[in-house]
Design an enzyme around this catalytic site. Structure first.
Site, PDB file in Angstrom:
ATOM      1  CG  ASP A 144       0.419  -7.385   6.584  1.00 47.50           C
ATOM      2  OD1 ASP A 144       1.073  -9.053   6.684  1.00 47.50           O
ATOM      3  OD2 ASP A 144       0.831  -6.754   6.677  1.00 47.50           O
ATOM      4  NE  ARG A 200       1.723  -2.615  10.111  1.00 48.66           N
ATOM      5  CZ  ARG A 200       2.034  -2.557   9.031  1.00 48.66           C
ATOM      6  NH1 ARG A 200       3.409  -1.709   9.149  1.00 48.66           N
ATOM      7  NH2 ARG A 200       2.487  -2.639   7.705  1.00 48.66           N
ATOM      8  CG  ASP A 217      -1.918   1.399   1.474  1.00 53.65           C
ATOM      9  OD1 ASP A 217      -2.628   1.368   0.231  1.00 53.65           O
ATOM     10  OD2 ASP A 217      -2.178   2.207   1.756  1.00 53.65           O
ATOM     11  N   GLY A 218       1.700   0.974   0.859  1.00 59.82           N
ATOM     12  CA  GLY A 218       2.915   2.808   0.975  1.00 59.82           C
ATOM     13  C   GLY A 218       3.770   2.743  -0.271  1.00 59.82           C
ATOM     14  CB  THR A 234       1.448  -7.057   1.869  1.00 64.11           C
ATOM     15  OG1 THR A 234       1.270  -6.861   3.005  1.00 64.11           O
ATOM     16  CG2 THR A 234      -0.096  -6.516   0.727  1.00 64.11           C
ATOM     17  NE  ARG A 243       3.394 -24.734  29.552  1.00 61.02           N
ATOM     18  CZ  ARG A 243       4.587 -24.852  30.060  1.00 61.02           C
ATOM     19  NH1 ARG A 243       4.963 -25.380  28.452  1.00 61.02           N
ATOM     20  NH2 ARG A 243       5.261 -24.815  30.843  1.00 61.02           N
ATOM     21  NE  ARG A 278       5.958 -21.278  29.249  1.00 63.49           N
ATOM     22  CZ  ARG A 278       5.218 -21.733  31.091  1.00 63.49           C
ATOM     23  NH1 ARG A 278       4.891 -20.748  31.353  1.00 63.49           N
ATOM     24  NH2 ARG A 278       6.212 -22.863  31.623  1.00 63.49           N
ATOM     25  CG  HIS A 280      10.348  -9.678  10.674  1.00 62.68           C
ATOM     26  ND1 HIS A 280      10.389  -9.070  12.100  1.00 62.68           N
ATOM     27  CD2 HIS A 280      10.517  -8.552  10.125  1.00 62.68           C
ATOM     28  CE1 HIS A 280      10.120  -7.901  11.635  1.00 62.68           C
ATOM     29  NE2 HIS A 280       9.837  -7.635  10.970  1.00 62.68           N
TER      30      HIS A 280
HETATM   31  O1  F6P Z   1       4.707  -6.281   5.411  1.00 60.80           O
HETATM   32  C1  F6P Z   1       3.972  -5.752   6.276  1.00 60.80           C
HETATM   33  C2  F6P Z   1       4.428  -6.392   8.025  1.00 60.80           C
HETATM   34  O2  F6P Z   1       5.134  -7.489   7.551  1.00 60.80           O
HETATM   35  C3  F6P Z   1       3.348  -6.021   8.975  1.00 60.80           C
HETATM   36  O3  F6P Z   1       2.459  -7.019   9.148  1.00 60.80           O
HETATM   37  C4  F6P Z   1       4.473  -5.905  10.020  1.00 60.80           C
HETATM   38  O4  F6P Z   1       4.116  -5.547  11.127  1.00 60.80           O
HETATM   39  C5  F6P Z   1       5.312  -4.711   9.620  1.00 60.80           C
HETATM   40  O5  F6P Z   1       5.671  -5.374   7.887  1.00 60.80           O
HETATM   41  C6  F6P Z   1       6.713  -5.442   9.644  1.00 60.80           C
HETATM   42  O6  F6P Z   1       7.297  -4.486   9.157  1.00 60.80           O
HETATM   43  P1  F6P Z   1       9.100  -4.096  10.034  1.00 60.80           P
HETATM   44  O7  F6P Z   1       9.394  -4.636  10.368  1.00 60.80           O
HETATM   45  O8  F6P Z   1      10.341  -4.057   8.901  1.00 60.80           O
HETATM   46  O9  F6P Z   1       9.013  -2.828   9.609  1.00 60.80           O
END
Ligand code: F6P
Length: 371
Positions: free
Chosen positions: A151, A195, A127-128, A149, A186, A289, A295
Site C-alpha cells: 500500500d 484501504r 503500520d500494525g 506494504t 464498455r 464490467r 491478492h
Molecule cells: O497489505 C495491505 C492490504 O493489502 C490492504 O490493501 C488490504 O485491504 C488488506 O491488505 C487485505 O488483507 P487480508 O485480506 O490479508 O486481511
C-alpha cells in the site's frame, strides 16, 4: 528448536527476524539480506521466527537461518517465515470453553525473547506490525523495524518494497482490460488494494492511462463519474477505464454498500468496484464490467526495484543492530537508506495529498477523480 534448546556458547550476537502483517513481494529478499549480512559480515547467528509474533508466543516455531535456508529465495514472493495479520499480542484472541477472549500475551513474548538470549529482533511489517514492535521496544525488547506494504502508506519512508511490484501487476492488468473495453465499447472498472491510501490506484491508473481514478483521499460523486464517461463518448471514445481503490468514498461520506456500514469496518474485496459498477450501469445505461485484482497484487516475484530496496533495507537493519540503535526503523530518505524512530513512522499514515504534484499531473492528463 525451542527456547530451551539454544546453546549457551553462542557466537558474538544472536538476532531474531520475523515478518508480520499481510505478505508482499520482497520479504524473502529482506530475510536473505539480513542472514547474509549478519552471518557472513558479522558472524552472528540468526533465528527465524515463524508466523509473525506467534513464533515468539509459541517458541517451537523457530528455525536457525543459514545460507542453506536462504538459498534461491531472492526472486520468490511471500515469506519463508510465514506471517499473520491476526495476532496482535496485546489483544490476542484465545478461545477458552468455547468463548473467545482477547488477552495481553506480550509478557510471554518478552520471557521467550530473553530465554532465547537474543541480542536484537528485526521486525519486518507495516503500520500494525510496527505499532506492536514499538510497544515491545518500550517494554525492553531491542527491536529494529523494516517497513513493508504494497500500500506504500507508511510514514518516514519514501517508498515501501512490494509497492513497485503491486503497481506493475495492476498496470499490466489495466493494459489488458484496455483492449477488451475498447472492442466492446464498455466501461471497465478495476479494483485495486488500498484501504486508506490510494497509491496503487494513482500510480497504476496513470501508468496504464486510466480515465477515472477513485481514491479514499478524494471523495467522488456518481454524477461526476457519469459526466466524464459521457464526455468521452461525445468525442468518440466509447469506452472508459475506471481504477477503483478498495477504500474509496463518496462525496457525502456515504458507505458504498449497506454491508460495509453494518458488518465491517473495512471493505470486503470487490465491494467498492461492484457497487460503483452497478450504479454507473444504472445511471448511464452503458455495459459495465468489473475486475477485482485482490491478492494477486500481493503475490509473485518482486520487481528488480523491490529486490534492490529489500536488500538495502535488510542489510541496513543489521547495521542498525550493530550500532545498538534500537527502537528505530530503516527507511528510504532522499533515495538513501537510513533509520528513524519507529514512533515517527506509526503516528500517521502516508496518504495521497489531493493537491500533490502527482494528482495535478493526473488531472493534466485529463484523468478525472470523480470530484
Ligand atoms: O497489505 C495491505 C492490504 O493489502 C490492504 O490493501 C488490504 O485491504 C488488506 O491488505 C487485505 O488483507 P487480508 O485480506 O490479508 O486481511
Amino acid at each position: 528448536m525451542s527456547a530451551q534448546d539454544v546453546p549457551s556458547s553462542a557466537p558474538a550476537k544472536s538476532i531474531g527476524i520475523l515478518t508480520g502483517g499481510g505478505d508482499c513481494p520482497g520479504l524473502n529478499a529482506v530475510i536473505r539480506a539480513v542472514v547474509k549480512s549478519a552471518t557472513i559480515k558479522h558472524r552472528w547467528r540468526v533465528l527465524g521466527i515463524q508466523d509473525g509474533f506467534d513464533g515468539l508466543i509459541f517458541p517451537n516455531k523457530l528455525c536457525e537461518l543459514t545460507r542453506k535456508e536462504i538459498s534461491g529465495i531472492l526472486p520468490r514472493g511471500g515469506t519463508i517465515l510465514g506471517t499473520s495479520n491476526r495476532g496482535n499480542p496485546f489483544a490476542y484472541p484465545i478461545t477458552e470453553n468455547g468463548i473467545t477472549v482477547e488477552k495481553d500475551v506480550s509478557p510471554q513474548i518478552i520471557e521467550n525473547f530473553h530465554k532465547l538470549k537474543l541480542d536484537g529482533l528485526i521486525v519486518v511489517g507495516g503500520d500494525g506490525t510496527m505499532k506492536i514492535a514499538l510497544e515491545l521496544n518500550r517494554r525492553g525488547i531491542p527491536v529494529v523495524g523494516v517497513p513493508k506494504t504494497i500500500d506504500n502508506d507508511l510514514s518516514s519512508t519514501e517508498i515501501t518494497f512490494g509497492f513497485d511490484t503491486a503497481v506493475r501487476t495492476a498496470t499490466e492488468a489495466i493494459d489488458k482490460l484496455h483492449s477488451t473495453a475498447e472492442s466492446h465499447h464498455r466501461v471497465m472498472l478495476v479494483e485495486v488494494m488500498g484501504r486508506d491510501a490510494g497509491w496503487i490506484a494513482l500510480h497504476s491508473g496513470i501508468a496504464a492511462g486510466a480515465h477515472i481514478i477513485l481514491l479514499a483521499e478524494i471523495p467522488f460523486s456518481l454524477a461526476a463519474i457519469c459526466r466524464k464517461i459521457r464526455e468521452r463518448e461525445e468525442i468518440g471514445r466509447r469506452f472508459s477505464i475506471v481504477v477503483v481503490a478498495e477504500g474509496c468514498r463518496m462525496i457525502d461520506g456515504r458507505p458504498l454498500s449497506e454491508s460495509l456500514k453494518v458488518h465491517r469496518l473495512t471493505p470486503r474485496s470487490g465491494e467498492a468496484a461492484n457497487t460503483i459498477g452497478s450504479l454507473i450501469e444504472k445511471e448511464t445505461g452503458r455495459e459495465t464490467r468489473v475486475t477485482v485484482l485482490g491478492h494477486i497484487q500481493r503475490g509473485g516475484s518482486p520487481t528488480p526495484f523491490d529486490r534492490v530496496l529489500s536488500s538495502r533495507l535488510g542489510a541496513e537493519a543489521v547495521e542498525v543492530i550493530a550500532h545498538g540503535e534500537f527502537g528505530n526503523m530503516v527507511c528510504l530518505h532522499c533515495n538513501s537508506v537510513k533509520s528513524a524512530p519507529i514512533a515517527d513512522a506509526v503516528g500517521e499514515l502516508k496518504i495521497v495529498q489531493p493537491n500533490s504534484e502527482l494528482v495535478r499531473t493526473a488531472r493534466a492528463l485529463d484523468i478525472s477523480f470523480g470530484d
